[in-house]
Motif scaffolding. Structure first.
Motif, PDB file in Angstrom:
ATOM      1  N   PHE A   4      76.268  45.188  21.834  1.00  0.00           N
ATOM      2  CA  PHE A   4      75.086  44.439  22.415  1.00  0.00           C
ATOM      3  C   PHE A   4      73.959  44.357  21.027  1.00  0.00           C
ATOM      4  N   ASN A   5      73.339  43.120  20.797  1.00  0.00           N
ATOM      5  CA  ASN A   5      72.427  43.039  20.013  1.00  0.00           C
ATOM      6  C   ASN A   5      71.175  43.928  20.613  1.00  0.00           C
ATOM      7  N   VAL A   6      70.571  44.542  19.737  1.00  0.00           N
ATOM      8  CA  VAL A   6      69.234  45.596  19.878  1.00  0.00           C
ATOM      9  C   VAL A   6      68.285  45.240  18.787  1.00  0.00           C
ATOM     10  N   THR A   7      67.169  45.816  19.097  1.00  0.00           N
ATOM     11  CA  THR A   7      66.169  45.942  18.271  1.00  0.00           C
ATOM     12  C   THR A   7      66.265  47.598  17.737  1.00  0.00           C
ATOM     13  N   GLN A  19      73.169  37.055  30.467  1.00  0.00           N
ATOM     14  CA  GLN A  19      72.022  37.749  29.465  1.00  0.00           C
ATOM     15  C   GLN A  19      71.678  39.218  29.818  1.00  0.00           C
ATOM     16  N   ILE A  20      71.526  39.978  28.848  1.00  0.00           N
ATOM     17  CA  ILE A  20      71.434  41.398  28.676  1.00  0.00           C
ATOM     18  C   ILE A  20      69.941  41.707  28.852  1.00  0.00           C
ATOM     19  N   THR A  21      69.612  42.305  30.041  1.00  0.00           N
ATOM     20  CA  THR A  21      68.011  42.417  30.207  1.00  0.00           C
ATOM     21  C   THR A  21      67.763  44.179  30.019  1.00  0.00           C
ATOM     22  N   GLN A  22      68.534  44.994  30.073  1.00  0.00           N
ATOM     23  CA  GLN A  22      68.406  46.394  30.264  1.00  0.00           C
ATOM     24  C   GLN A  22      69.571  47.113  30.253  1.00  0.00           C
ATOM     25  N   ALA A  23      69.263  48.341  29.680  1.00  0.00           N
ATOM     26  CA  ALA A  23      70.443  49.319  29.801  1.00  0.00           C
ATOM     27  C   ALA A  23      70.608  49.681  31.190  1.00  0.00           C
ATOM     28  N   ALA A  24      71.756  50.109  31.719  1.00  0.00           N
ATOM     29  CA  ALA A  24      72.028  50.638  32.665  1.00  0.00           C
ATOM     30  C   ALA A  24      72.960  51.692  32.938  1.00  0.00           C
ATOM     31  N   GLU A  25      72.625  52.967  33.724  1.00  0.00           N
ATOM     32  CA  GLU A  25      73.528  54.204  33.815  1.00  0.00           C
ATOM     33  C   GLU A  25      74.811  53.652  34.600  1.00  0.00           C
ATOM     34  N   PRO A  77      81.433  45.202  24.731  1.00  0.00           N
ATOM     35  CA  PRO A  77      80.278  45.772  25.829  1.00  0.00           C
ATOM     36  C   PRO A  77      80.886  45.619  27.164  1.00  0.00           C
ATOM     37  N   LEU A  78      80.457  46.853  27.694  1.00  0.00           N
ATOM     38  CA  LEU A  78      80.693  47.134  29.052  1.00  0.00           C
ATOM     39  C   LEU A  78      79.445  46.804  29.919  1.00  0.00           C
ATOM     40  N   PHE A  79      79.491  45.985  30.963  1.00  0.00           N
ATOM     41  CA  PHE A  79      78.153  45.355  31.414  1.00  0.00           C
ATOM     42  C   PHE A  79      78.459  45.138  32.875  1.00  0.00           C
ATOM     43  N   THR A  80      77.304  45.050  33.596  1.00  0.00           N
ATOM     44  CA  THR A  80      77.193  44.553  34.957  1.00  0.00           C
ATOM     45  C   THR A  80      77.078  43.181  35.318  1.00  0.00           C
ATOM     46  N   GLN A  81      77.365  42.559  36.480  1.00  0.00           N
ATOM     47  CA  GLN A  81      77.245  40.939  36.252  1.00  0.00           C
ATOM     48  C   GLN A  81      75.825  40.805  36.630  1.00  0.00           C
ATOM     49  N   ASP A  82      74.882  41.791  36.598  1.00  0.00           N
ATOM     50  CA  ASP A  82      73.484  41.318  36.876  1.00  0.00           C
ATOM     51  C   ASP A  82      72.766  41.513  35.496  1.00  0.00           C
ATOM     52  N   THR A 111      69.563  56.504  18.801  1.00  0.00           N
ATOM     53  CA  THR A 111      69.194  55.755  17.543  1.00  0.00           C
ATOM     54  C   THR A 111      67.688  55.285  17.557  1.00  0.00           C
ATOM     55  N   GLY A 112      67.175  55.434  18.882  1.00  0.00           N
ATOM     56  CA  GLY A 112      65.820  54.820  18.981  1.00  0.00           C
ATOM     57  C   GLY A 112      65.671  53.231  19.069  1.00  0.00           C
ATOM     58  N   ALA A 113      66.789  52.676  19.280  1.00  0.00           N
ATOM     59  CA  ALA A 113      67.073  51.498  19.446  1.00  0.00           C
ATOM     60  C   ALA A 113      66.621  50.849  20.738  1.00  0.00           C
ATOM     61  N   THR A 114      66.336  49.623  20.884  1.00  0.00           N
ATOM     62  CA  THR A 114      65.925  48.914  22.406  1.00  0.00           C
ATOM     63  C   THR A 114      66.857  47.658  22.473  1.00  0.00           C
ATOM     64  N   ILE A 115      67.116  47.555  23.881  1.00  0.00           N
ATOM     65  CA  ILE A 115      67.990  46.348  24.426  1.00  0.00           C
ATOM     66  C   ILE A 115      66.898  45.147  24.465  1.00  0.00           C
ATOM     67  N   GLY A 116      67.535  44.180  24.035  1.00  0.00           N
ATOM     68  CA  GLY A 116      66.510  42.814  24.112  1.00  0.00           C
ATOM     69  C   GLY A 116      65.761  42.567  23.017  1.00  0.00           C
TER      70      GLY A 116
END
Length: 460
Positions: A201-204, A273-279, A339-344, A376-381
Motif C-alpha cells: 500500500f502507498n502511505v505517507t 480506492q484504499i481509504t483506511q486501515a482495517a482490522e 496487499p490484502l484488502f476488503t472490497q470497501d 512505522t508511524g506511517a498513515t494510509i491515504g
C-alpha cells in the motif's frame, strides 16, 4: 521524475461468483452494505458488513474483559459471533444488545494464549505454525510437509500435552516459505541476484514523505527498489522488521514530489480506492492482489498467528514471525508484500508467506497493516486519490489490451469470457455485470507481462 509502469497480470473476475484459476469474486463496492435485521428485540443478533463487525468486536473485547474469548464473522448470516466464558452477565447482556450473537465456550483467551506460549517454548520447529481459532475455541497447530521424525514427535507430544479440548494438530501438504522470488512488481539487486516482491500500500511516512509498505523479508533482503528489473532505483528502505514481531517494511520514494495513489490495481483497468486501515476478523472475506497470481479471495481463519519459517540464511535455523493473520487465500512466490484488502477499501495486510500455491491451495499468512502503521508511524491515504490512469478509456477494455492472445505472462483467450461478455467490457465500472478483464490472473515469473495501466505510484 518519470514513473515507469509495472506490468501486472489481469485477473479474470466475474459478477456474483468465481471463475477458473483466478477464483476471485468481483468487487462490488456496496455488496455488503450494513443492515440492522429489522427487529426491535434487543437480544436478536443484527447483521453487519465485515468492517462494522470488526469495529464492534474491538469494542466488545474491551467491554467484556476476561469474559471475552474471541470472535468471528459469519459471512453467510452476516452476524458477529462473540465467544464468552463465565463472567460479567451485565456485560454479556450489553454485548447482546449491541447486536452480537453470544456463544458460551470453555476456554478463555488467557488459557489459549498460555497454550501458545507453551508451543513457543517447547515446539518451535521449522515448518510449524499456530493460531487461536475462535470457531473451535482451540489452538490450531499446522505442520508443513518438512516436519518429520523427531520434529514431528516433539510437536505432536506438545499438542497432546495441551489436551484435545485446547489444541489440535493438522498436516499441510505444502511447505511454509516466504514468497520473495518470482514476481514482476518491484525489484532489487541483492547478493545472489535479483529479488522480486509486490508493492503493498502507498502511505505517507511520519515526516510527510511519500512511501509504501511491503514485506519485511523483502526489506531486509535489499535496500534499494525499482519499478523494472533493469531500471534505476526509485525507493529506499527506511525501516524493516523480519523475523520477530512482524514482517513489514516502510520504503520511501527517493523523489519527495512523488504522487502515490492510495489504491490497489486489480486488473482490467479497475482500481479499489484504499481509504483506511482495517482490522482482520476471522470469517471475513478478504482479497489479495499479487504480481504473480493476480487477484484472489478467501477468508480470514486465524489471528495473532506464529509461523516458524525455515531460515534462508541458516540451514539449521528458524525465522519465527509472530502476530500474523492466517487465511485460506492462495499465494505464490513474487506475491510477497502484496496487499490484502476488503472490497470497501480497507487495508488489512501484507503478504508474508505460507504453503501451497494457487492450484492446490494452502495457508497464507499476512502482516496486519494496523501494526505496521503503528510501528512505522506511517498513515494510509496519500497523494493522487484518483489513481492515475486506471479506468481510463484507452486502458480499460482496449482491443489490444483485453482478450489478446499474445500477452507475455498469461494465456489470455479472447471470446471465452464468462457470460459471453467481451473482455474489458464495463471495465471502468466495477458494478457492471459481465467478466472484467482477461486472462487467468497468473504470471510466468519472468518479470514480463502486459501493460494494463498499473504503475508503481498509480499516477504519472
Amino acid at each position: 521524475m518519470s514513473h515507469k509502469r509495472i506490468p501486472k497480470r489481469k485477473a479474470a473476475i466475474a459478477v456474483g461468483g468465481v471463475v477458473a484459476l483466478g477464483a476471485a469474486a468481483i468487487l462490488l463496492p456496496n455488496a455488503n452494505a450494513s443492515q440492522d435485521g429489522g427487529s426491535t428485540n434487543a437480544a436478536t443478533p443484527r447483521t453487519f458488513k465485515a468492517s462494522d463487525a470488526s469495529d464492534l468486536a474491538s469494542q466488545l473485547s474491551g467491554m467484556l474483559g476476561d469474559t471475552f474469548a474471541g470472535s468471528y464473522y459469519e459471512s453467510g448470516s452476516k452476524q458477529l459471533v462473540v465467544n464468552v466464558v463465565d463472567g460479567d452477565d451485565t456485560a454479556v447482556a450489553q454485548a447482546k444488545k449491541a447486536g452480537a450473537k453470544i456463544r458460551e465456550v470453555s476456554n478463555s483467551l488467557a488459557t489459549l494464549k498460555a497454550g501458545a506460549q507453551t508451543l513457543k517454548s517447547d515446539a518451535t520447529v521449522p515448518g510449524s505454525a499456530w493460531a487461536i481459532d475462535p470457531k473451535t475455541n482451540k489452538i490450531v497447530v499446522t505442520a508443513d510437509s518438512t516436519v518429520t521424525g523427531s520434529d514431528w514427535n516433539q510437536l505432536e507430544s506438545t499438542v497432546d500435552g495441551l489436551g484435545a479440548d485446547k489444541a489440535t494438530l493438522k498436516k499441510s501438504a505444502g511447505t511454509f516459505k516466504t514468497f520473495v522470488s518470482g514476481g514482476d512488481a518491484i525489484f532489487a539487486q541483492a547478493e545472489g541476484g535479483t529479488v522480486r516482491c509486490s508493492l503493498g500500500f502507498n502511505v505517507t511516512a511520519s515526516d510527510g514523505a511519500p512511501a509504501f509498505l511491503t514485506a519485511g523479508h523483502c526489506g531486509v533482503a535489499a535496500e534499494q527498489w525499482t519499478d523494472s528489473e533493469t531500471g534505476e532505483p526509485v525507493a529506499t528502505v527506511d525501516q524493516a522488521t523480519f523475523p520477530g514481531e512482524g514482517d513489514f517494511s516502510l520504503v520511501k520514494y527517493d523523489d519527495a514530489t512523488t504522487q502515490a495513489a492510495s489504491d490497489v490495481n486489480v486488473g482490467g483497468g479497475q482500481t479499489v480506492q484504499i481509504t483506511q486501515a482495517a482490522e482482520a476478523t476471522v470469517g471475513a472475506q478478504v482479497f489479495r492482489m499479487g504480481s504473480t497470481t493476480g487477484l484472489n479471495d478467501g477468508t480470514v481463519t486465524g489471528l495473532d498467528a506464529t509461523v516458524n519459517f525455515q531460515s534462508e540464511t541458516d540451514p539449521s535455523g528458524v525465522d519465527t514471525v509472530t502476530g500474523l493473520i492466517q487465511t485460506d487465500v492462495c499465494a505464490e512466490p513474487g506475491d510477497s508484500g502484496g496487499p490484502l484488502f476488503t472490497q470497501d477499501g480497507g487495508a488489512v495486510g501484507l503478504t508474508s508467506g505460507g504453503s501451497g500455491d494457487c492450484t492446490q491451495g494452502g495457508e497464507t499468512f499476512f502482516q496486519p497493516v494496523t501494526t505496521a502503521l503503528a510501528a512505522t508511524g506511517a498513515t494510509i491515504g496519500a497523494g493522487d486519490q484518483a489513481g492515475g490512469e486506471a479506468g481510463a478509456g484507452d486502458e480499460a477494455g482496449a482491443g489490444d489490451e483485453a482478450g489478446a492472445g499474445d500477452q507475455a505472462g498469461g494465456d489470455q483467450q479472447g471470446g471465452d469470457q464468462a457470460g459471453g461478455e467481451e473482455a474489458g467490457g464495463g471495465a471502468a465500472d466495477p458494478s457492471t455485470p459481465g467478466e472484467i478483464g482477461a486472462g487467468d490472473g497468473t504470471g510466468d515469473g519472468t518479470g514480463t507481462g502486459m501493460d494494463d495501466g498499473s504503475s508503481l505510484t498509480g499516477s504519472h
